[in-house]
Design a protein around this motif. Sequence first.
Motif, PDB file in Angstrom:
ATOM      1  N   UNK A  64       0.805  -1.217   0.000  1.00  0.00           N
ATOM      2  CA  UNK A  64       0.000   0.000   0.000  1.00  0.00           C
ATOM      3  C   UNK A  64       0.840   1.270   0.000  1.00  0.00           C
ATOM      4  N   UNK A  65       2.054   1.214   0.523  1.00  0.00           N
ATOM      5  CA  UNK A  65       2.871   2.422   0.647  1.00  0.00           C
ATOM      6  C   UNK A  65       4.338   2.041   0.661  1.00  0.00           C
ATOM      7  N   UNK A 110      -1.012   8.547   2.114  1.00  0.00           N
ATOM      8  CA  UNK A 110      -1.162   7.140   1.737  1.00  0.00           C
ATOM      9  C   UNK A 110      -2.238   6.431   2.548  1.00  0.00           C
ATOM     10  N   UNK A 111      -2.811   7.127   3.519  1.00  0.00           N
ATOM     11  CA  UNK A 111      -3.841   6.490   4.342  1.00  0.00           C
ATOM     12  C   UNK A 111      -3.282   5.524   5.355  1.00  0.00           C
ATOM     13  N   UNK A 130      -3.439  -4.228  -6.134  1.00  0.00           N
ATOM     14  CA  UNK A 130      -4.875  -4.370  -6.415  1.00  0.00           C
ATOM     15  C   UNK A 130      -5.788  -4.156  -5.221  1.00  0.00           C
ATOM     16  N   UNK A 131      -5.242  -4.093  -4.003  1.00  0.00           N
ATOM     17  CA  UNK A 131      -6.109  -4.100  -2.819  1.00  0.00           C
ATOM     18  C   UNK A 131      -5.879  -2.881  -1.940  1.00  0.00           C
ATOM     19  N   UNK A 132      -6.976  -2.365  -1.374  1.00  0.00           N
ATOM     20  CA  UNK A 132      -6.921  -1.304  -0.378  1.00  0.00           C
ATOM     21  C   UNK A 132      -7.382  -1.899   0.944  1.00  0.00           C
ATOM     22  N   UNK A 133      -6.466  -2.150   1.884  1.00  0.00           N
ATOM     23  CA  UNK A 133      -6.845  -2.839   3.115  1.00  0.00           C
ATOM     24  C   UNK A 133      -7.805  -2.053   4.004  1.00  0.00           C
ATOM     25  N   UNK A 182     -11.213  -2.192   1.836  1.00  0.00           N
ATOM     26  CA  UNK A 182     -11.456  -3.556   1.353  1.00  0.00           C
ATOM     27  C   UNK A 182     -11.838  -3.580  -0.115  1.00  0.00           C
ATOM     28  N   UNK A 183     -11.518  -2.519  -0.852  1.00  0.00           N
ATOM     29  CA  UNK A 183     -11.743  -2.519  -2.293  1.00  0.00           C
ATOM     30  C   UNK A 183     -10.641  -3.338  -2.962  1.00  0.00           C
ATOM     31  N   UNK A 184     -10.998  -3.996  -4.056  1.00  0.00           N
ATOM     32  CA  UNK A 184     -10.026  -4.822  -4.772  1.00  0.00           C
ATOM     33  C   UNK A 184     -10.238  -4.660  -6.273  1.00  0.00           C
ATOM     34  N   UNK A 185      -9.141  -4.440  -6.987  1.00  0.00           N
ATOM     35  CA  UNK A 185      -9.198  -4.320  -8.445  1.00  0.00           C
ATOM     36  C   UNK A 185      -7.995  -5.063  -9.016  1.00  0.00           C
TER      37      UNK A 185
END
Length: 858
Positions: free
Chosen positions: A154-155, A195-196, A316-319, A322-325
């Motif tokens: 993620x970062x 980056x959240x 692909x994932x945002x923890x 919980x979005x996934x692409x």
Amino acid sequence: MTDRGLKVLSAVVANAAAALAGFGGAAATGFHLPWSIAAAMLAGTFGWILGSLLAAPLAARLRTRRYAEPGRPAYRLVELPPSETAAGGKARSLAAMVQAGYPVPSGLVLLPTAFVDDRPIPQVEQWLARELTSFPTGQLFAVRSSALAEDSAAASFAGAYESVLNVPGDALAAAIAEVRASRTAARVQAYAAAAGASDIGEVAVVIQAMVPAELAGVLFTVHPITSDLNLMLGNVVVGLGESLVSGEDTGAEFTLTRPDAGYAGPDALRPMAQRLHDVAHLVEGTFDGVPQDIEWAVAAGKLWILQSRPITTLNPANPRTAERNDSVSGNCLWSATNLGEANPEPQTPLTISHMTYLQANGGPSMAMRGREMAGYIGGRPYANLSVQITARRGRTKSAPRDAYRKLAGWWGELPAEVPVTLIPMTKADWADSGLGLLATLAKMARYRRGLDAFLRSNPQRCTDLSARITAAATPEQLGSLWSRSLFAQALLAFWTIISASSEGPAQLEAELRAELGAADTAALMSNMSGLVGQLESLGPAVGLQEVLAGRLSREDYTARFGHRGVNEVELAWPRPAEDPGWLDAALAAAASGSDLAVLRTRQGSVFEETLARLRKADPRQAAKLERRLRKAAGQALAREAARSESVRTTWVMRRFALRAGELLGIGEDVFYLTVAELLAALDGQRETLELLGLRREASRRYRELPPLPGMIYGAFDPFAWAADPDRRTDYWAAGVAAPSESDHEDPALIHGCAGAAGEVEGVVRRLDDFAEAGQLQAGEILVTHLTNIGWTPLFPRAAAVITDLGAPLSHAAIVARELGIPAVVGCGDATARLRTGDRVVVDGARGEVRILASVLVS
């Protein structure tokens, strides 16, 4: 021992077992030719498999022995246990590469527990002094940070923390303190906020031998701009690579193609290009095929890997949400057909994570370099056809589109302008994955043998488990039930449905279409229920008429079909049997449809007439064809029966989730957790409950999207696509030009796949949602995005069926054929071009819909 050493050991054991077994096989025949050769080959193959299976636990045991005891404040990288998460992303990545046997400079890591006020505690100071004696005299060091979120998917935090290079041994203390203190720097806080990464956490420190680089650079194992899996992109500079990483120097660009290591770039790097390609490919494989951003250097003719991190833009994932692409992780070909039928709406995080959790914990997996055969885009499941085509090998590399044609029965026609990308697999990749794939295939064969027993016992087992879920009085009891019984049931159902799936019907469909044409193929593939018994996809519609005729009780109908419906894979979706008024409404609607017995008899006659004609022309070929048809029908019957019982298990998992929501006090918000988060919450770790608001909002945004394209190639942004007024609904492909007026040569003609033969003229009834099902009048032509088993009771009312999504062996085609209703499926844009009231002619055999008259739109 490194992973490379363990691979060598495993190969030696396997080959030794093969040699001994082969010799034994030849000896058993008395060394008489040619029997001794055949016996040696057969026995040697079994010996190799047995040796490989015996070597696996030995390698696993040796792998664990190389780790130091966890809980220490400092480690050598080569002995860092994977469980030491406090070591941070960079240290754990370096340790994984060192332990794999890659050329990484020797190093140490000091965990946060090693410090007080940014100075090592006396115990660690003494340990560090001893460790430094193992390095050459005068060795210079690189001192870097390793935070929990650093170098994660993620970062990256690249350049945010302080790094100190060319540090002599007597200056290490000051360098360590400088790196530690940088965790409070404003730039670190700003990056974390952007980056959240809400929890920066403590910072470990990595100390590595400095490489006196002659050349240095970075390499992306997947092209970061085009997402091309087969093209690595890098930059190289003379000397240290710090100027490149910091942005002071852009260096010279170069590319490496996979898997053949083709090189284009500066001549200075050419001698090292093959080595860099090979090591980078291996490094990516060590991290489950996740695209990597690798820093490297060349010194005295040797390549060194300085660090590796995931390419965050290809994550692909945002923890948090919980979005996934999965489309963004590299250019692959994706199809929603078949998977999309059972999932007409975006799935919740709990549903999405259910399959991925099972795959990661013993479920069926046939991944290619970490890429599974299924993924998620915009909350919807998509099949990764690049993985499926690559897995077929053979002529796949030279003719991937030919390989796709053998799968077209499942996934629909592939537009000529949509590319087909393969997963870059080297010979070593195939060798490494071979045994795992063989074990998966063997396990699937075992589950196929147990299918009948599963079908008999599953209903009662699901009833018993549901009762135990209701009886769980505390979160701990429910969590224990998962680990003792529910997980095993979910895994059993998953293995069964995967093992019951077969390419046989799709392959037969494609072969017959090439040999006999669309009309005869549709007729021959339309009597599966007549050959082997009623398919489950027909069950809900036939059952309703049986209830109306008094031949089936309401209770028996509910027990058989109360778990099936339009969104049956979604855990958050209420089952029909949960609604007291469901069956009455279904019976009332069924009363206005055609008599299914009459439709089935008529369609059986069409089948018999076609087969009789073929028998007359060539009796032997017709007999062979009939045997193949019966086999394909049996495969379809098994797949649909397994699917029904797998969905029954899904209902049990829904009950588990609902009970967990009650016990945790979050109600139906439980569906916004992942499986791992839910199990952790039942165990008392409830930090992720704070993210439920973000998850609800993300799910809402997904639900507001229109149905996504049936075929996707490349990195796809569902929100940007939805905002485009000229968007295509049939396919989307990165780099392919936008549609133009000439796309439809005949604006009155809609093309699709031949679903069910027959020609009918009628009036369109477009249904954009199953909730509108009551609007369909008898004799109208049903037009919708997709159908699944929940739509089956509508078919007797329809004169024909047209869908955006579908293929010759999708739900709409199978049911329409069995009932003799003309169908054109997989049109891509039928719902965009047709509206209620239009008059059309449906030609199911040709896969065409001709618009005769359109209603006016104000």
